[in-house]
Enzyme design. Sequence first.
Site, short mmCIF file in Angstrom:
data_model
loop_
_atom_site.label_atom_id
_atom_site.label_comp_id
_atom_site.label_asym_id
_atom_site.label_seq_id
_atom_site.Cartn_x
_atom_site.Cartn_y
_atom_site.Cartn_z
N GLY A 57 0.83 -1.19 0.36
CA GLY A 57 -0.04 0.03 0.09
C GLY A 57 0.67 1.39 -0.74
O GLY A 57 1.86 0.81 -0.29
N ASN A 58 -0.03 2.32 0.40
CA ASN A 58 1.24 3.72 0.15
C ASN A 58 0.41 4.62 1.20
O ASN A 58 -0.89 3.82 1.82
CB ASN A 58 1.05 4.10 -1.20
CG ASN A 58 -0.01 4.59 -1.71
OD1 ASN A 58 -1.02 5.64 -0.85
ND2 ASN A 58 -1.03 4.20 -2.96
#
Length: 220
Positions: free
Chosen positions: A29-30
């Site tokens: 993810g980020n």
Amino acid sequence: GAPQDLAGRHVVVSAGGTREPIDPVRFIGNRSSGIQGYALAKVAAARGAKVTLVAANTSLPDPAGAAVVRVGSALEMRTAVLEAAASADAVVMAAAVADFRPVTSATSKIKKREGEDTLPIELVKNPDILAELVLRRTPGQVIAGFAAETDDVLEHGRAKLARKGCDLLVVNQVGEDLTFGAPDNAGVVLSASGPEREIPRGSKEALAAVVWDEIAALLG
Ligand code: C5P
């Protein structure tokens, strides 16, 4: 009240950050919170637009007046954005879309193995949704992107605007405690057809308002 300069327009906004599955419980993810995209959706709705918000992994209340489509991965975001964009006057890609995803997602949870201290995960490039939107652009449609950069912000931004072929690109500097999850933002709006516009640090709604000003002017 707000100017109704987007009345009768359908706009699509993407927000949040995609998650690329590794196995049923893990993902890549980020740090995107979705706040900037939600601000864009909220401001557009207040200015009279019909808004489709494609939201990836956000935990924010639905903005008033927007139809929210929830997605997880970049591939899911691509499907939802391209479908909504077919009938849109403007599309703003504010989401942080993962550039790569694991080649395969394991069907059951990956286990630690005796004697194996590394776990290679092979990644494959995701489709570039923004570039694809430009290829499928309908007559008069305005397409805008965001570019988060950690250094040489303007140079990278100008090159990216040219490479992606969109009308507007909002560039901002990101880092550990800049922008992500914060209520405020700052940046420069780069335009393929007009001057660059610097937006001083302020609320994400204020930045959204400038983006919609530029889009409304391009829509004419
Ligand atoms: O190339 P970069 O990821 O920095 O470009 C950022 C812009 O491109 C954002 O507007 C983002 O939403 C969009 N993007 C996309 N599809 C990708 C990667 C980025 O639409 N696979």
